[in-house]
Design a protein around this motif. Structure first.
Motif, PDB file in Angstrom:
ATOM      1  N   UNK A   1     -19.315  75.770 119.911  1.00 60.96           N
ATOM      2  CA  UNK A   1     -18.415  75.520 118.785  1.00 60.96           C
ATOM      3  C   UNK A   1     -17.394  76.651 118.727  1.00 60.96           C
ATOM      4  N   UNK A   2     -16.103  76.298 118.804  1.00 56.99           N
ATOM      5  CA  UNK A   2     -15.050  77.308 118.837  1.00 56.99           C
ATOM      6  C   UNK A   2     -14.008  77.005 117.768  1.00 56.99           C
ATOM      7  N   UNK A   3     -13.356  78.058 117.278  1.00 57.76           N
ATOM      8  CA  UNK A   3     -12.293  77.905 116.286  1.00 57.76           C
ATOM      9  C   UNK A   3     -11.020  78.552 116.812  1.00 57.76           C
ATOM     10  N   UNK A   4      -9.866  78.008 116.407  1.00 56.12           N
ATOM     11  CA  UNK A   4      -8.592  78.568 116.885  1.00 56.12           C
ATOM     12  C   UNK A   4      -7.439  78.021 116.067  1.00 56.12           C
ATOM     13  N   UNK A   5      -6.342  78.770 116.075  1.00 59.61           N
ATOM     14  CA  UNK A   5      -5.047  78.317 115.584  1.00 59.61           C
ATOM     15  C   UNK A   5      -4.074  78.287 116.761  1.00 59.61           C
ATOM     16  N   UNK A   6      -3.045  77.457 116.713  1.00 55.83           N
ATOM     17  CA  UNK A   6      -1.992  77.541 117.737  1.00 55.83           C
ATOM     18  C   UNK A   6      -1.186  78.810 117.567  1.00 55.83           C
ATOM     19  N   UNK A   7      -0.452  79.175 118.604  1.00 51.04           N
ATOM     20  CA  UNK A   7       0.394  80.357 118.529  1.00 51.04           C
ATOM     21  C   UNK A   7      -0.219  81.593 119.139  1.00 51.04           C
ATOM     22  N   UNK A   8      -1.476  81.512 119.609  1.00 54.89           N
ATOM     23  CA  UNK A   8      -2.125  82.665 120.203  1.00 54.89           C
ATOM     24  C   UNK A   8      -1.937  82.727 121.709  1.00 54.89           C
ATOM     25  N   UNK A   9      -2.511  83.773 122.306  1.00 59.14           N
ATOM     26  CA  UNK A   9      -2.371  83.977 123.748  1.00 59.14           C
ATOM     27  C   UNK A   9      -3.007  82.852 124.552  1.00 59.14           C
ATOM     28  N   UNK A  10      -4.013  82.171 123.991  1.00 54.95           N
ATOM     29  CA  UNK A  10      -4.707  81.131 124.722  1.00 54.95           C
ATOM     30  C   UNK A  10      -4.243  79.721 124.412  1.00 54.95           C
ATOM     31  N   UNK A  11      -3.073  79.605 123.798  1.00 54.05           N
ATOM     32  CA  UNK A  11      -2.627  78.283 123.372  1.00 54.05           C
ATOM     33  C   UNK A  11      -2.528  77.286 124.526  1.00 54.05           C
ATOM     34  N   UNK A  12      -2.018  77.708 125.676  1.00 53.06           N
ATOM     35  CA  UNK A  12      -1.779  76.784 126.782  1.00 53.06           C
ATOM     36  C   UNK A  12      -3.069  76.155 127.293  1.00 53.06           C
ATOM     37  N   UNK A  13      -4.087  76.972 127.575  1.00 55.60           N
ATOM     38  CA  UNK A  13      -5.311  76.399 128.132  1.00 55.60           C
ATOM     39  C   UNK A  13      -6.096  75.606 127.086  1.00 55.60           C
ATOM     40  N   UNK A  14      -6.005  76.011 125.817  1.00 59.14           N
ATOM     41  CA  UNK A  14      -6.667  75.229 124.774  1.00 59.14           C
ATOM     42  C   UNK A  14      -6.000  73.864 124.607  1.00 59.14           C
TER      43      UNK A  14
END
Length: 473
Positions: free
Chosen positions: A165-178
């Protein structure tokens, strides 16, 4: 061995006065998929639902449940640790600080850790995890550490479902792979199967409007709008995963270009630059660490904006760094010398206080990682509050390096020093509205400071990057 698991859906037994899930959080708790990305905008309740998902898991599988929740760095982990200390003791869980482990009455175990590199994942290779939670996974530019950690998900207990289970917002360093793994393959709330791995995944979006408690805070949106550049604010508020991130921390069109009318240092000494309230210097000090550099920026604080007067980025050992700091201060006479307050910087701060009269100040970015520290100061640059001089041949190089720090590994030390300087400026000075240059009246050269008040000069033979440049002109 057979693990306990009497019912298909288990509700977290956290009392309503402690935490009540909103609708999107309920969907996440009821979702049967084993690889879930939750989030999409700030204020969606990501951390709470991650903790609730673990509570649900450990209640279902009891002694067979072994969990790990990670953040990218230890300072970031402290934020979620505070929340666990409010929630978990009410479930009878006991915290063991030495192991960073929660032990639950039913025998379940939850480890709280950090994960930054693949090497960090190797520390957990002796474990068998049935649950892994990654909070703010968008901070990972490369999914490799998470993929390596996932190989530790296994169990000898039949019937135990292994959950990521993972959480995230767009705009971060990992946006492309997410976006490629979770957003693009299928609409939100629609499970999809990865063609290469065969894994089933699902993206559950949640926005601040889904969080009724947060919407009662009328000033929250205003604070978010002031937290970063316009493209990042749009990503955080609207949950826009299609926003382009690369290279947008310090954009080239954000700088305000002015004319110094000659060599910057000579013009400053003669009083021909825009009238400055004071000059400050900020240092990032990664001495003796492989490819890392020490970096410095000298900023002149005017009435409508800040001006870049000088900068430096080079590898040096501590004795050379100490001499360079003193020499740069002798050249510009700053009212504050900000030095990052970490291991290497602490040594420099102590040396300056013991050996000089320089106004050394500790700079601290708190729990922010490098990128978030830069983004905190990005709106100040976007507003045109930082001026560069067209007649300074190094100014364009500076602008290019800061733009590159958002997409490459180089020049991060220079960006750190610049961010520490802007931290100090924003905390201590107010600027007039408007977009005009500070006026630069012709006036007599500044009177020299008394000898006793001058910083101690550096020994002869020290190499100075920009000081040498000015001497050659």
């Amino acid at each position: 061995m057979t693990a306990p698991g009497p019912e298909a859906t288990v509700k977290p037994s956290i009392t309503a006065d402690t935490w009540t899930p909103h609708e999107k959080q309920r969907i996440a708790l009821q979702c049967p998929e084993l690889d879930i990305l939750f989030g999409g905008a700030v204020g969606g309740g990501k951390t709470d639902v991650l903790l609730a998902k673990w509570v649900q898991h450990q209640q279902r599988y009891r002694h067979a449940a072994v969990g790990l929740i990670v953040r990218r760095t230890m300072p970031e982990l402290r934020e979620i640790l505070k929340r666990t200390h409010k929630l978990f003791p009410r479930l009878g869980a006991v915290w063991k600080a030495s192991d960073k482990t929660w032990s639950f009455p039913n025998g379940a175990i939850l480890i709280m850790g950090y994960l930054d590199t693949i090497e960090d994942a190797h520390k957990y290779w002796g474990w068998e995890f049935t649950f892994i939670g990654v909070d703010e996974v968008g901070h990972y530019k490369d999914p490799a550490p998470i993929d390596a950690l996932r190989s530790r998900m296994r169990t000898t207990h039949a019937g135990v479902r292994l959950e990521l289970f993972m959480t995230a917002n767009p705009g971060g360093a990992g946006q492309d792979w997410l976006r490629k793994r979770y957003i693009d393959p299928a609409p939100p709330l629609t499970p999809h199967k990865d063609r290469e791995t065969g894994l089933w995944r699902v993206y559950i979006p949640s926005w601040m409007t889904d969080n009724p408690n947060l919407m009662r805070d009328k000033s929250y949106v205003k604070r978010i709008k002031a937290s970063g550049p316009t493209w990042l604010v749009r990503a955080l508020i609207a949950g826009d995963w299609n926003v382009s991130v690369a290279g947008k921390i310090f954009m080239p069109e954000w700088w305000h270009w002015s004319n110094a009318g000659g060599q910057v240092h000579e013009q400053w000494k003669s009083g021909y630059l825009p009238p400055l309230r004071t000059v400050i210097q900020a240092w990032d000090t990664d001495f003796g660490k492989g490819n890392d550099n020490c970096a410095m920026v000298t900023l002149g604080i005017g009435h409508t904006r800040v001006y870049l007067l000088d900068w430096l980025e080079q590898s040096m050992r501590f004795p050379d760094l100490e001499r360079q700091v003193i020499a740069s201060a002798s050249m510009w006479r700053p009212s504050a010398v900000i030095v990052e307050d970490k291991a290497s910087g602490q040594s420099l701060l102590q040396a300056l206080k013991e050996k000089t009269s320089l106004p050394a100040i500790a700079g601290n970015k708190g729990a922010l990682n490098k990128e978030d520290h830069w983004l905190r100061n990005s709106p100040f640059v976007e507003a045109g509050r930082v001026g560069l001089f067209q007649d300074d041949p190094t100014a364009q190089v500076f602008a290019n390096r800061l733009q590159a720090c958002g997409t490459a590994a180089e020049h991060k030390d220079l960006a750190d020093a610049f961010a520490y300087g802007l931290d100090y400026v924003r905390e201590n000075y107010v600027f007039k509205p408007g977009d005009t240059d500070d006026s630069a009246p012709r006036r007599a050269p500044r009177q020299a400071r008394p000898e006793a008040d001058m910083p101690r000069p550096a020994p002869t033979g020290t190499k100075f990057s920009m000081l040498d440049l000015y001497r050659r002109r």
